[in-house]
Design a protein around this motif. Structure first.
Motif, PDB file in Angstrom:
ATOM      1  N   ALA A  42      14.711  10.113 -22.994  1.00  0.00           N
ATOM      2  CA  ALA A  42      13.517   9.392 -22.559  1.00  0.00           C
ATOM      3  C   ALA A  42      13.314   8.135 -23.393  1.00  0.00           C
ATOM      4  O   ALA A  42      13.903   7.975 -24.466  1.00  0.00           O
ATOM      5  CB  ALA A  42      12.285  10.289 -22.684  1.00  0.00           C
ATOM      6  N   SER A  43      12.454   7.259 -22.874  1.00  0.00           N
ATOM      7  CA  SER A  43      11.905   6.161 -23.667  1.00  0.00           C
ATOM      8  C   SER A  43      10.469   6.539 -24.007  1.00  0.00           C
ATOM      9  O   SER A  43       9.870   7.411 -23.366  1.00  0.00           O
ATOM     10  CB  SER A  43      11.960   4.854 -22.890  1.00  0.00           C
ATOM     11  N   PHE A  44       9.902   5.878 -25.011  1.00  0.00           N
ATOM     12  CA  PHE A  44       8.593   6.308 -25.509  1.00  0.00           C
ATOM     13  C   PHE A  44       7.643   5.135 -25.677  1.00  0.00           C
ATOM     14  O   PHE A  44       8.021   4.057 -26.153  1.00  0.00           O
ATOM     15  CB  PHE A  44       8.755   7.034 -26.850  1.00  0.00           C
ATOM     16  N   ARG A  45       6.391   5.373 -25.274  1.00  0.00           N
ATOM     17  CA  ARG A  45       5.282   4.453 -25.510  1.00  0.00           C
ATOM     18  C   ARG A  45       4.352   5.155 -26.506  1.00  0.00           C
ATOM     19  O   ARG A  45       3.722   6.169 -26.171  1.00  0.00           O
ATOM     20  CB  ARG A  45       4.548   4.139 -24.203  1.00  0.00           C
ATOM     21  N   LEU A  46       4.297   4.642 -27.733  1.00  0.00           N
ATOM     22  CA  LEU A  46       3.562   5.291 -28.811  1.00  0.00           C
ATOM     23  C   LEU A  46       2.197   4.636 -28.987  1.00  0.00           C
ATOM     24  O   LEU A  46       2.103   3.414 -29.176  1.00  0.00           O
ATOM     25  CB  LEU A  46       4.346   5.192 -30.118  1.00  0.00           C
ATOM     26  N   PRO A  68      15.089  -0.460 -28.199  1.00  0.00           N
ATOM     27  CA  PRO A  68      14.707  -0.840 -26.828  1.00  0.00           C
ATOM     28  C   PRO A  68      13.993   0.258 -26.043  1.00  0.00           C
ATOM     29  O   PRO A  68      13.326  -0.025 -25.040  1.00  0.00           O
ATOM     30  CB  PRO A  68      16.049  -1.199 -26.178  1.00  0.00           C
ATOM     31  N   HIS A  69      14.142   1.513 -26.480  1.00  0.00           N
ATOM     32  CA  HIS A  69      13.496   2.617 -25.770  1.00  0.00           C
ATOM     33  C   HIS A  69      12.216   3.095 -26.457  1.00  0.00           C
ATOM     34  O   HIS A  69      11.767   4.220 -26.232  1.00  0.00           O
ATOM     35  CB  HIS A  69      14.473   3.784 -25.605  1.00  0.00           C
ATOM     36  N   LEU A  70      11.648   2.222 -27.293  1.00  0.00           N
ATOM     37  CA  LEU A  70      10.410   2.585 -27.986  1.00  0.00           C
ATOM     38  C   LEU A  70       9.499   1.368 -28.065  1.00  0.00           C
ATOM     39  O   LEU A  70       9.932   0.277 -28.433  1.00  0.00           O
ATOM     40  CB  LEU A  70      10.741   3.110 -29.394  1.00  0.00           C
ATOM     41  N   SER A  71       8.233   1.565 -27.707  1.00  0.00           N
ATOM     42  CA  SER A  71       7.240   0.497 -27.836  1.00  0.00           C
ATOM     43  C   SER A  71       6.003   1.061 -28.515  1.00  0.00           C
ATOM     44  O   SER A  71       5.652   2.231 -28.343  1.00  0.00           O
ATOM     45  CB  SER A  71       6.889  -0.095 -26.471  1.00  0.00           C
ATOM     46  N   ILE A  72       5.336   0.218 -29.301  1.00  0.00           N
ATOM     47  CA  ILE A  72       4.159   0.615 -30.065  1.00  0.00           C
ATOM     48  C   ILE A  72       2.930  -0.095 -29.505  1.00  0.00           C
ATOM     49  O   ILE A  72       2.956  -1.307 -29.265  1.00  0.00           O
ATOM     50  CB  ILE A  72       4.340   0.273 -31.554  1.00  0.00           C
ATOM     51  N   HIS A  73       1.860   0.679 -29.297  1.00  0.00           N
ATOM     52  CA  HIS A  73       0.632   0.138 -28.717  1.00  0.00           C
ATOM     53  C   HIS A  73      -0.536   0.505 -29.638  1.00  0.00           C
ATOM     54  O   HIS A  73      -0.843   1.683 -29.820  1.00  0.00           O
ATOM     55  CB  HIS A  73       0.418   0.702 -27.310  1.00  0.00           C
TER      56      HIS A  73
END
Length: 306
Positions: A42-46, A68-73
Motif C-alpha cells: 500500500a501507499s500511506f497518507r499519514l 513516493p508511497h508516503l505523504s505527510i499531512h
C-alpha cells in the motif's frame, strides 16, 4: 493451510492501495507502515503533527523520507487527525482507514459523523483472523471489539460482515458457529435461542454465503473429536471457520486468550463501513498491525470486485 503471511503474498501489487492513518506518529505504527511499503502492499497518507512525524521518520525510518508511497499531512491534535483521515477515505483518496496512536472513541466519532463519516446503515463489527498452531485453517472471531450485547438482528449482520471478510481471503462458504455454553437450546440461555434462530435464518436464505450450525460450545465448534464424543454429527461438526461470540466480554476474553496463551498470530478489521477500518489496539505489535492491513486490503479489493 492459509496463513496470515499468505494474505500479504497474495495481494496483487499492480494497483497500490492507499491507507489513511489517523495519528500516525508512533513507532509501532510506522514500523507496520514501513513493512507494508517494503512489501508493496500500500501507499500511506499519514495524519499527525508534521514536525513530530518527520522527526520519528528521520530518527527510526530514514528510508521513508520523501518516499513516493508516503505523504505527510499536518493536523493539530487527535480530533483533527481523525477527521482528516476519515475524510480522505470518504472522498476516495484512500481505500482503507487505519487507527494510529489515538483512542478508539475519537476515531469512531469521526467514522460515524453524518457529514464525513463512513457509515452505510449496516452494523459495524470487529472481525479478527487468527493463525493458531495445530489448526489447518484461519479461525475468525467476531465480535470482540464493537458491539457489547448484540441482539438477534445485529448478530445476523455481524455474521454477514465476518462472512465477507472470510470470503475475501478465499473461504468461499465459511462454516459459522454461534457460540454458547451448551450445544442444545435452553429457553433460559439467550445465546442458545439466538444461535438456533440464526441457523434457521441461514437455512431460509436470510443469511447468505455460509453454513450456520448452532448453538455450539467452543470445543464442539473447533474439534471434530469433541463433537463426535458428544454425539454431534454432520459435515460441519468441529469445522467452524467463524466463531460468533454472544457478547463483547466473551469475545475479548477469547481474543486475548488466543494471543497470550496460544501465542496465535492475529489481524483484525472493522467491517460494515464504506471501507475497511484497521482498528488494532495501541499495544498490538507492528506485525499484528501489518497482518490487519493485509486483511483490510484484501477486503477492500474483494468489495470493489463485487
Amino acid at each position: 493451510m492459509t496463513t496470515l503471511i499468505d494474505l500479504m503474498n497474495d495481494i496483487p501489487t499492480e494497483e497500490i492501495h492507499a491507507v489513511a492513518v489517523a495519528a500516525a506518529a508512533d513507532g509501532e505504527v510506522l514500523e507496520a507502515v514501513s513493512m507494508a511499503i517494503e512489501r508493496k502492499l500500500a501507499s500511506f497518507r499519514l495524519f499527525d503533527d508534521e514536525e513530530k512525524l518527520r522527526k520519528l521518520i528521520a530518527d527510526d525510518f530514514p528510508h521513508l523520507i520523501d518516499h513516493p508511497h508516503l505523504s505527510i499531512h499536518h493536523t493539530d491534535g487527535p480530533q483533527q487527525a481523525a477527521r482528516e483521515a476519515v475524510t480522505s477515505v470518504s472522498i476516495g483518496e484512500a481505500d482503507v482507514l487505519m487507527k494510529g496512536m489515538i483512542s478508539t472513541a475519537v476515531l469512531l466519532k469521526a467514522v460515524l459523523n453524518p457529514d464525513i463519516g463512513l457509515r452505510t446503515g449496516n452494523v459495524l463489527s470487529h472481525v479478527a483472523a487468527f493463525e493458531i498452531e495445530g489448526f489447518d485453517r484461519l479461525i475468525f472471531v467476531t465480535d470482540a471489539g464493537m458491539n457489547m450485547t448484540p441482539v438477534l438482528y445485529e448478530k445476523a449482520q455481524i455474521i454477514q460482515n465476518a462472512v465477507h471478510i472470510a470470503r475475501s481471503v478465499g473461504v468461499e462458504t465459511p462454516v459459522v458457529a454461534p457460540l454458547a455454553a451448551v450445544e442444545v437450546v435452553n429457553p433460559n440461555m439467550q445465546a442458545t435461542l439466538d444461535a438456533a434462530a440464526l441457523a434457521t435464518m441461514n437455512r431460509r436464505g436470510q443469511i447468505k454465503n455460509c453454513i450456520i450450525d448452532g448453538p455450539l460450545a467452543l470445543d464442539n465448534a473447533v474439534s471434530a473429536e469433541a463433537a463426535a464424543h458428544k454425539g454431534i454429527k454432520g459435515e460441519t461438526a468441529g469445522k467452524a471457520d467463524i466463531l460468533v461470540v454472544p457478547n463483547i466480554e466473551a469475545g475479548n476474553i477469547l481474543y486475548k486468550s488466543l494471543v497470550y496463551f496460544a501465542r496465535a498470530k492475529v489481524g483484525g478489521v472493522i467491517a460494515g463501513a464504506k471501507a475497511p477500518i484497521v482498528l488494532t489496539s495501541r499495544a498490538d505489535s507492528a506485525e499484528s498491525k501489518l497482518f490487519s492491513l493485509a486483511l483490510a486490503i484484501r477486503s477492500s479489493t474483494y468489495q470493489k470486485e463485487k
